[in-house]
Design a protein around this motif. Sequence first.
Motif, PDB file in Angstrom:
ATOM      1  N   SER A 152       0.822  -1.195   0.000  1.00  0.00           N
ATOM      2  CA  SER A 152       0.000   0.000   0.000  1.00  0.00           C
ATOM      3  C   SER A 152       0.860   1.251   0.000  1.00  0.00           C
ATOM      4  O   SER A 152       0.571   2.233  -0.678  1.00  0.00           O
ATOM      5  CB  SER A 152      -0.922   0.001   1.219  1.00  0.00           C
ATOM      6  OG  SER A 152      -1.837  -1.071   1.153  1.00  0.00           O
ATOM      7  N   THR A 153       1.945   1.259   0.795  1.00  0.00           N
ATOM      8  CA  THR A 153       2.827   2.407   0.850  1.00  0.00           C
ATOM      9  C   THR A 153       3.448   2.674  -0.506  1.00  0.00           C
ATOM     10  O   THR A 153       3.500   3.818  -0.970  1.00  0.00           O
ATOM     11  CB  THR A 153       3.937   2.181   1.893  1.00  0.00           C
ATOM     12  OG1 THR A 153       3.338   1.922   3.155  1.00  0.00           O
ATOM     13  CG2 THR A 153       4.823   3.393   2.006  1.00  0.00           C
ATOM     14  N   ALA A 154       3.914   1.641  -1.170  1.00  0.00           N
ATOM     15  CA  ALA A 154       4.514   1.802  -2.489  1.00  0.00           C
ATOM     16  C   ALA A 154       3.492   2.351  -3.474  1.00  0.00           C
ATOM     17  O   ALA A 154       3.808   3.210  -4.300  1.00  0.00           O
ATOM     18  CB  ALA A 154       5.065   0.470  -2.980  1.00  0.00           C
ATOM     19  N   ALA A 155       2.259   1.856  -3.395  1.00  0.00           N
ATOM     20  CA  ALA A 155       1.214   2.322  -4.302  1.00  0.00           C
ATOM     21  C   ALA A 155       0.944   3.804  -4.100  1.00  0.00           C
ATOM     22  O   ALA A 155       0.810   4.562  -5.065  1.00  0.00           O
ATOM     23  CB  ALA A 155      -0.066   1.522  -4.077  1.00  0.00           C
ATOM     24  N   VAL A 156       0.875   4.245  -2.841  1.00  0.00           N
ATOM     25  CA  VAL A 156       0.611   5.656  -2.570  1.00  0.00           C
ATOM     26  C   VAL A 156       1.771   6.520  -3.037  1.00  0.00           C
ATOM     27  O   VAL A 156       1.574   7.579  -3.629  1.00  0.00           O
ATOM     28  CB  VAL A 156       0.330   5.880  -1.068  1.00  0.00           C
ATOM     29  CG1 VAL A 156       0.216   7.367  -0.765  1.00  0.00           C
ATOM     30  CG2 VAL A 156      -0.959   5.178  -0.665  1.00  0.00           C
ATOM     31  N   ARG A 157       3.003   6.068  -2.795  1.00  0.00           N
ATOM     32  CA  ARG A 157       4.163   6.832  -3.252  1.00  0.00           C
ATOM     33  C   ARG A 157       4.121   7.033  -4.770  1.00  0.00           C
ATOM     34  O   ARG A 157       4.342   8.137  -5.269  1.00  0.00           O
ATOM     35  CB  ARG A 157       5.454   6.087  -2.880  1.00  0.00           C
ATOM     36  CG  ARG A 157       5.868   6.195  -1.425  1.00  0.00           C
ATOM     37  CD  ARG A 157       7.342   5.845  -1.288  1.00  0.00           C
ATOM     38  NE  ARG A 157       7.740   5.819   0.101  1.00  0.00           N
ATOM     39  CZ  ARG A 157       7.893   4.715   0.820  1.00  0.00           C
ATOM     40  NH1 ARG A 157       7.664   3.538   0.267  1.00  0.00           N
ATOM     41  NH2 ARG A 157       8.275   4.768   2.079  1.00  0.00           N
ATOM     42  N   GLN A 158       3.836   5.950  -5.482  1.00  0.00           N
ATOM     43  CA  GLN A 158       3.804   6.034  -6.938  1.00  0.00           C
ATOM     44  C   GLN A 158       2.652   6.917  -7.402  1.00  0.00           C
ATOM     45  O   GLN A 158       2.795   7.673  -8.370  1.00  0.00           O
ATOM     46  CB  GLN A 158       3.678   4.632  -7.532  1.00  0.00           C
ATOM     47  CG  GLN A 158       4.927   3.782  -7.322  1.00  0.00           C
ATOM     48  CD  GLN A 158       4.717   2.348  -7.762  1.00  0.00           C
ATOM     49  OE1 GLN A 158       4.609   2.065  -8.943  1.00  0.00           O
ATOM     50  NE2 GLN A 158       4.653   1.430  -6.816  1.00  0.00           N
ATOM     51  N   ALA A 159       1.507   6.814  -6.718  1.00  0.00           N
ATOM     52  CA  ALA A 159       0.354   7.628  -7.103  1.00  0.00           C
ATOM     53  C   ALA A 159       0.634   9.101  -6.886  1.00  0.00           C
ATOM     54  O   ALA A 159       0.308   9.945  -7.725  1.00  0.00           O
ATOM     55  CB  ALA A 159      -0.877   7.199  -6.305  1.00  0.00           C
ATOM     56  N   LEU A 160       1.252   9.444  -5.751  1.00  0.00           N
ATOM     57  CA  LEU A 160       1.563  10.837  -5.468  1.00  0.00           C
ATOM     58  C   LEU A 160       2.593  11.380  -6.457  1.00  0.00           C
ATOM     59  O   LEU A 160       2.499  12.528  -6.903  1.00  0.00           O
ATOM     60  CB  LEU A 160       2.082  10.976  -4.039  1.00  0.00           C
ATOM     61  CG  LEU A 160       1.027  10.888  -2.932  1.00  0.00           C
ATOM     62  CD1 LEU A 160       1.688  10.884  -1.561  1.00  0.00           C
ATOM     63  CD2 LEU A 160       0.043  12.042  -3.022  1.00  0.00           C
ATOM     64  N   ALA A 161       3.565  10.560  -6.788  1.00  0.00           N
ATOM     65  CA  ALA A 161       4.601  10.999  -7.716  1.00  0.00           C
ATOM     66  C   ALA A 161       4.026  11.302  -9.095  1.00  0.00           C
ATOM     67  O   ALA A 161       4.538  12.160  -9.814  1.00  0.00           O
ATOM     68  CB  ALA A 161       5.690   9.945  -7.823  1.00  0.00           C
ATOM     69  N   ALA A 162       2.949  10.592  -9.454  1.00  0.00           N
ATOM     70  CA  ALA A 162       2.349  10.754 -10.780  1.00  0.00           C
ATOM     71  C   ALA A 162       1.141  11.687 -10.774  1.00  0.00           C
ATOM     72  O   ALA A 162       0.495  11.865 -11.799  1.00  0.00           O
ATOM     73  CB  ALA A 162       1.939   9.389 -11.330  1.00  0.00           C
ATOM     74  N   SER A 163       0.825  12.281  -9.632  1.00  0.00           N
ATOM     75  CA  SER A 163      -0.367  13.121  -9.500  1.00  0.00           C
ATOM     76  C   SER A 163      -0.015  14.512  -9.034  1.00  0.00           C
ATOM     77  O   SER A 163       1.076  14.764  -8.507  1.00  0.00           O
ATOM     78  CB  SER A 163      -1.337  12.516  -8.466  1.00  0.00           C
ATOM     79  OG  SER A 163      -1.726  11.214  -8.782  1.00  0.00           O
ATOM     80  N   HIS A 164      -0.952  15.428  -9.218  1.00  0.00           N
ATOM     81  CA  HIS A 164      -0.928  16.670  -8.468  1.00  0.00           C
ATOM     82  C   HIS A 164      -1.472  16.352  -7.079  1.00  0.00           C
ATOM     83  O   HIS A 164      -2.246  15.418  -6.892  1.00  0.00           O
ATOM     84  CB  HIS A 164      -1.794  17.730  -9.146  1.00  0.00           C
ATOM     85  CG  HIS A 164      -1.351  18.067 -10.535  1.00  0.00           C
ATOM     86  ND1 HIS A 164      -0.139  18.639 -10.808  1.00  0.00           N
ATOM     87  CD2 HIS A 164      -1.976  17.906 -11.726  1.00  0.00           C
ATOM     88  CE1 HIS A 164      -0.016  18.837 -12.111  1.00  0.00           C
ATOM     89  NE2 HIS A 164      -1.118  18.381 -12.695  1.00  0.00           N
ATOM     90  N   HIS A 165      -1.087  17.164  -6.117  1.00  0.00           N
ATOM     91  CA  HIS A 165      -1.484  16.876  -4.746  1.00  0.00           C
ATOM     92  C   HIS A 165      -1.645  18.196  -4.020  1.00  0.00           C
ATOM     93  O   HIS A 165      -0.738  19.034  -4.015  1.00  0.00           O
ATOM     94  CB  HIS A 165      -0.395  16.017  -4.067  1.00  0.00           C
ATOM     95  CG  HIS A 165      -0.712  15.633  -2.670  1.00  0.00           C
ATOM     96  ND1 HIS A 165      -0.009  16.096  -1.593  1.00  0.00           N
ATOM     97  CD2 HIS A 165      -1.670  14.826  -2.166  1.00  0.00           C
ATOM     98  CE1 HIS A 165      -0.512  15.588  -0.479  1.00  0.00           C
ATOM     99  NE2 HIS A 165      -1.519  14.812  -0.807  1.00  0.00           N
ATOM    100  N   VAL A 166      -2.800  18.426  -3.433  1.00  0.00           N
ATOM    101  CA  VAL A 166      -3.067  19.671  -2.728  1.00  0.00           C
ATOM    102  C   VAL A 166      -3.606  19.367  -1.337  1.00  0.00           C
ATOM    103  O   VAL A 166      -4.339  18.393  -1.137  1.00  0.00           O
ATOM    104  CB  VAL A 166      -4.057  20.556  -3.526  1.00  0.00           C
ATOM    105  CG1 VAL A 166      -5.407  19.873  -3.696  1.00  0.00           C
ATOM    106  CG2 VAL A 166      -4.222  21.922  -2.890  1.00  0.00           C
ATOM    107  N   VAL A 167      -3.197  20.188  -0.369  1.00  0.00           N
ATOM    108  CA  VAL A 167      -3.684  20.063   1.007  1.00  0.00           C
ATOM    109  C   VAL A 167      -4.650  21.209   1.277  1.00  0.00           C
ATOM    110  O   VAL A 167      -4.319  22.379   1.063  1.00  0.00           O
ATOM    111  CB  VAL A 167      -2.511  20.081   2.013  1.00  0.00           C
ATOM    112  CG1 VAL A 167      -3.048  19.990   3.443  1.00  0.00           C
ATOM    113  CG2 VAL A 167      -1.562  18.929   1.743  1.00  0.00           C
TER     114      VAL A 167
END
Length: 396
Positions: free
Chosen positions: A17-32
Amino acid sequence: MDTALSEPASSAASAGSTAAVRQALAASHHVVLGPLKLDCGVTLDRYSVAYRTYGALNADKSNAVLICHALTGDQFVADTHPVTGKPGWWETLVGPGRPLDPAKYFVICANVLGGCMGSTGPLDSDPRTGQPYNLSFPVITIADMVRAQAGLLDHLGVASLFCVIGGSMGGMLVLQWAAQHPQRVFSAIPIATAARHSAQNIAFHEVGRQAIMADPDWHGGNYAVHGTHPARGLAVARMTAHITYLSEAALQRKFGRQLQGKDALGFGFDADFQVESYLRYQGRSFVERFDANAYLYITRAMDYFDLAAAHGGSLATAFRGAPTRFCLMSFTSDWLFPTSESREVVRALNAVAANVSFVEVESDKGHDAFLLDEPEMFRTLEGFLRGAGNARGLKA
């Protein structure tokens, strides 16, 4: 500002799951963003949204399209998935020369609140404790997901959407958008969906949740602390759900009673039949990209969805006065969200004189037909979008 976290908040989660989230964040925009008050009464002081965009916002900001993903979908609607390496889940719809062409539309797709591909969910750390939320994450609703998406649109400077479109749970989000923010939605396309989750669908979800919770590796939702992941339970949940996405005709056509890699029955409990092997593959591949607790939360949000109950028991009231143009679609072989449920929404819209069209697409592919290459669906989408664009005076 969009922010890419150097370490996902889910660092204590299972390795997969951690690897999946890392890859998803790296390939996405991300806003808080934040704060966000939820239907359960809890307020998230901060929440994150991981999203993808395609195309550009035009000068008068009139061409924004929000795509809402289904239960097991995510923001990677039209490009290669960073975890699975597979094409985008709706690349048949989004792309050059397709109904949602990024040369004409500014397409947005966000991972839902409660998800596991970068948006805030049970994988993330509770700021009060510094530990993963797990089951202490507040229970969320479809309306909460829409509130989170609205915050993203505010961040992007999109005051009004030309269109909101989605199928299955995504269609629920579309209906919620039209009811919750009618002035922000010029047109809405709910596909293969319903205004409330049926008892049958709640039952299927409960089977899946119980499969996860019965897995010894679940540890009451605290599997990250134990360094485990309830992969077997999550795989069974996925296998059960996947059957509901298909039709008997599709299963028979694709598999029938054909044996898997053998000429005779094995007289045991390995996968004798191709359909068994197929379902096992679906289960195994799913656990590589999805989190078990997120599955619990998102299915619960779908179970709680009931637009009529949220508006005094009247579905028509939910849409009263809405200026939105609607186009609903269902599929003849979809027994998970049958045509009768789409017709119920259409009748409610007609009752308040809303602008609505409806098409039942002839298909033997079951619920998943909305994700596949269905020419009649695409022709309907193209015609509706063209008409809505002309009505809005859309300038690409």
